[in-house]
Scaffold this active site. Structure first.
Site, PDB file in Angstrom:
ATOM      1  N   GLY A   5       0.804  -1.219   0.000  1.00  0.00           N
ATOM      2  CA  GLY A   5       0.000   0.000   0.000  1.00  0.00           C
ATOM      3  C   GLY A   5       0.833   1.263   0.000  1.00  0.00           C
ATOM      4  O   GLY A   5       0.567   2.201  -0.757  1.00  0.00           O
ATOM      5  N   ARG A  57      10.654  -0.245   8.634  1.00  0.00           N
ATOM      6  CA  ARG A  57      11.131  -0.641   9.954  1.00  0.00           C
ATOM      7  C   ARG A  57      12.644  -0.468   9.974  1.00  0.00           C
ATOM      8  O   ARG A  57      13.311  -0.683   8.954  1.00  0.00           O
ATOM      9  CB  ARG A  57      10.792  -2.113  10.242  1.00  0.00           C
ATOM     10  CG  ARG A  57       9.328  -2.381  10.544  1.00  0.00           C
ATOM     11  CD  ARG A  57       8.899  -1.861  11.914  1.00  0.00           C
ATOM     12  NE  ARG A  57       7.507  -2.203  12.233  1.00  0.00           N
ATOM     13  CZ  ARG A  57       6.470  -1.397  12.026  1.00  0.00           C
ATOM     14  NH1 ARG A  57       6.645  -0.198  11.483  1.00  0.00           N
ATOM     15  NH2 ARG A  57       5.256  -1.789  12.373  1.00  0.00           N
ATOM     16  N   GLU A  65      15.567   1.545  18.066  1.00  0.00           N
ATOM     17  CA  GLU A  65      14.537   2.589  18.123  1.00  0.00           C
ATOM     18  C   GLU A  65      13.894   2.547  19.503  1.00  0.00           C
ATOM     19  O   GLU A  65      13.522   1.462  19.946  1.00  0.00           O
ATOM     20  CB  GLU A  65      13.488   2.338  17.042  1.00  0.00           C
ATOM     21  CG  GLU A  65      12.469   3.451  16.953  1.00  0.00           C
ATOM     22  CD  GLU A  65      11.450   3.245  15.833  1.00  0.00           C
ATOM     23  OE1 GLU A  65      11.854   3.031  14.677  1.00  0.00           O
ATOM     24  OE2 GLU A  65      10.248   3.284  16.137  1.00  0.00           O
ATOM     25  N   HIS A  86       9.584   8.221  14.306  1.00  0.00           N
ATOM     26  CA  HIS A  86       8.507   7.289  13.960  1.00  0.00           C
ATOM     27  C   HIS A  86       7.172   8.050  13.957  1.00  0.00           C
ATOM     28  O   HIS A  86       6.229   7.693  14.684  1.00  0.00           O
ATOM     29  CB  HIS A  86       8.471   6.108  14.951  1.00  0.00           C
ATOM     30  CG  HIS A  86       7.870   4.860  14.335  1.00  0.00           C
ATOM     31  ND1 HIS A  86       8.398   3.606  14.510  1.00  0.00           N
ATOM     32  CD2 HIS A  86       6.795   4.699  13.517  1.00  0.00           C
ATOM     33  CE1 HIS A  86       7.660   2.713  13.855  1.00  0.00           C
ATOM     34  NE2 HIS A  86       6.693   3.357  13.241  1.00  0.00           N
TER      35      HIS A  86
END
Lengths: 312, 312
Positions: free
Chosen positions: A144, A225, A254, A273
């Site tokens: 997507g 990611r 992260e 993020h």
């Protein structure tokens, strides 16, 4: 199925994405023809909103036939064994694609127009960026997000390569390539945008070798990611100037710890993020809840059921 | 007109946009069917490349029937009386529209996604921007840049108002409005993008009153000319937090002097009049030269003749 529509529990933290958005999720259930119930015991379905996913197990009982999760990537749910095969779990895969693609476009344009440098400048110094027009963009992954980004790039006029495992033809891309043809593309691209799922196969898909093969002006953009990039190799490539720069919304580790070399790297731009802001998330998750409640009520296939084998 | 095509002088500084691009302009003349001559005396037409526009007058003689200027805005040429009515002067208006619109989009997205703050951060701090999707964008001016920007915004999904003097319908805009209807739009817009020519009528089109009427989250983006914004009023609005931010590729004064409050303003992002990088400029000016030489050779109307009355 009750004549009043399916009983749906929304929680346990309805205000998890901000108190101002809590009502939107309840309304979405109702717009989809469901009925919000206050206790999971009465429910046939759960819309999970909460900080501690491990608590989901406590809410499940044999009457729960469907759980809607709020995140697009569910690898941590799968890895931690929080899902099962007793019922359907759906992710929000696809719901945030346009929002995240917009962030990827923002990061690409910032790199092209060197906005990271301009933001840090405290005096007028002539200096030029470049255009996406006429550049070569390689989009890694055509789910997507990748497809939405390619659509957004169209009026800007770069040459776009879409890369998938199979090499299947991707709409709006100038060229569609298979992942195993990347050796020919690393030296070609001006911008590499990572929009692939995090799996064992994609871990460190950009490492020392790939970075070394890139143009000195190439930019790497990651909205997927952190684990898809070998961070140590990236830090070295940036410090050596062997690539043009990196714009990362996700990092590994992260959150990126204080004092990490990327915080002081002039060629890097880090966003925390933040590709999917709560306002957009609430709007799009609400739409997805409404659609899936409506399908659940009518006994139709739900959007984005989790594939337990694939892990997403 | 010679059988070999019109004689065109290119200069006096052929490498004005960088030595690496000098050849491109000569080739453009030849591709258009013209003949490059080494002295202006032999020429019928001039492609002006140089730092000191006042020297253009020295090159003109009655045989020069056309002068191609390299910039899109020619108000300084007009004001300084460097043009005349003895021959046709053409600007590069329109040639750089896509390039500048791309920069405007970069600045809008940077503001929306707060990339200026992220670029300055030296630690991971959760924080959210917002999306252009679902926002209201007001594009002030629907010349080449405004129309190109509106086209680029289309796949991102904001609601776009195009504002022109007359209010004529602008392709791809959701709403077209006349400048005198702006009072109703100042409180509506999430992003105001200035893409209007600098004239007496547009000077300070954004001043204290307009800024006060805007939402506290509104962003102002300027890729036109610095004089269209009242800088002092903008500095005050930013310091007071009465608008969300400003992203400026052009300033007044320009260059923005050392120590100017905008350099330390957390809500501001300044790029040093860099919307049209030399590489893109050379590519697009080359195309325009080729097209106009070809038209000149065939005796056709040239693209973008300067309107001496309007001043652009």
């Amino acid at each position: 199925m009750s004549s009043e529509g399916p009983a749906v529990y929304v929680g346990p933290e309805r205000d998890y994405f901000g108190a101002e958005h809590a009502g939107a999720f309840l309304q979405a259930v109702e717009r989809g023809g469901g009925r919000v119930v206050e206790s999971p015991e009465e429910a046939e379905a759960i819309v999970w909103l909460g900080s501690d996913g491990s608590r989901l197990r406590e809410l499940l009982h044999p009457g729960i036939r469907w759980v809607q999760l709020p995140s697009a990537g569910v690898e941590t749910w799968v890895e931690q064994g929080l899902l099962d095969r007793e019922r359907v779990f759906t992710s929000a895969a696809g719901a945030y694609s346009d929002t995240v693609a917009e962030h990827a476009l923002a990061l690409m344009l910032a790199g092209a127009r060197r906005l990271h440098e301009c933001a840090r400048a405290t005096e007028w110094r002539a200096g030029w960026g470049r255009t996406l027009a006429g550049s070569t963009v390689v989009v890694l992954g055509a789910g997507g997000i990748g497809r939405a980004l390619i659509r957004m790039l169209k009026p800007l006029g770069p040459r776009v390569f879409a890369v998938t495992r199979s090499g299947r033809e991707v709409p709006d891309a100038d060229e569609s390539r298979a992942a195993d043809e990347m050796d020919r593309l690393w030296p070609e691209g001006d911008f590499f945008v990572i929009a692939a799922p995090a799996t064992a196969a994609t871990r460190h898909m950009i490492g020392a070798g790939e970075l070394a093969a890139m143009k000195e002006s190439a930019w790497v953009v990651n909205v997927a990611r952190g684990s898809l990039i070998d961070t140590e190799a990236l830090v070295e490539a940036l410090a050596a100037g062997s690539i043009g720069g990196a714009a990362l919304d996700v990092t590994d580790p992260e959150p990126l710890p204080d004092g990490h070399p990327l915080w002081r790297e002039p060629r890097a731009l880090i966003t925390p993020h933040a590709a999917n802001p709560p306002e957009a998330l609430a709007r799009n998750l609400g739409r997805r809840i409404e659609e899936n409640v409506s399908r659940f009520r009518r006994g139709e296939d739900l959007i984005a059921p989790v594939d337990m084998e694939a892990g997403y």
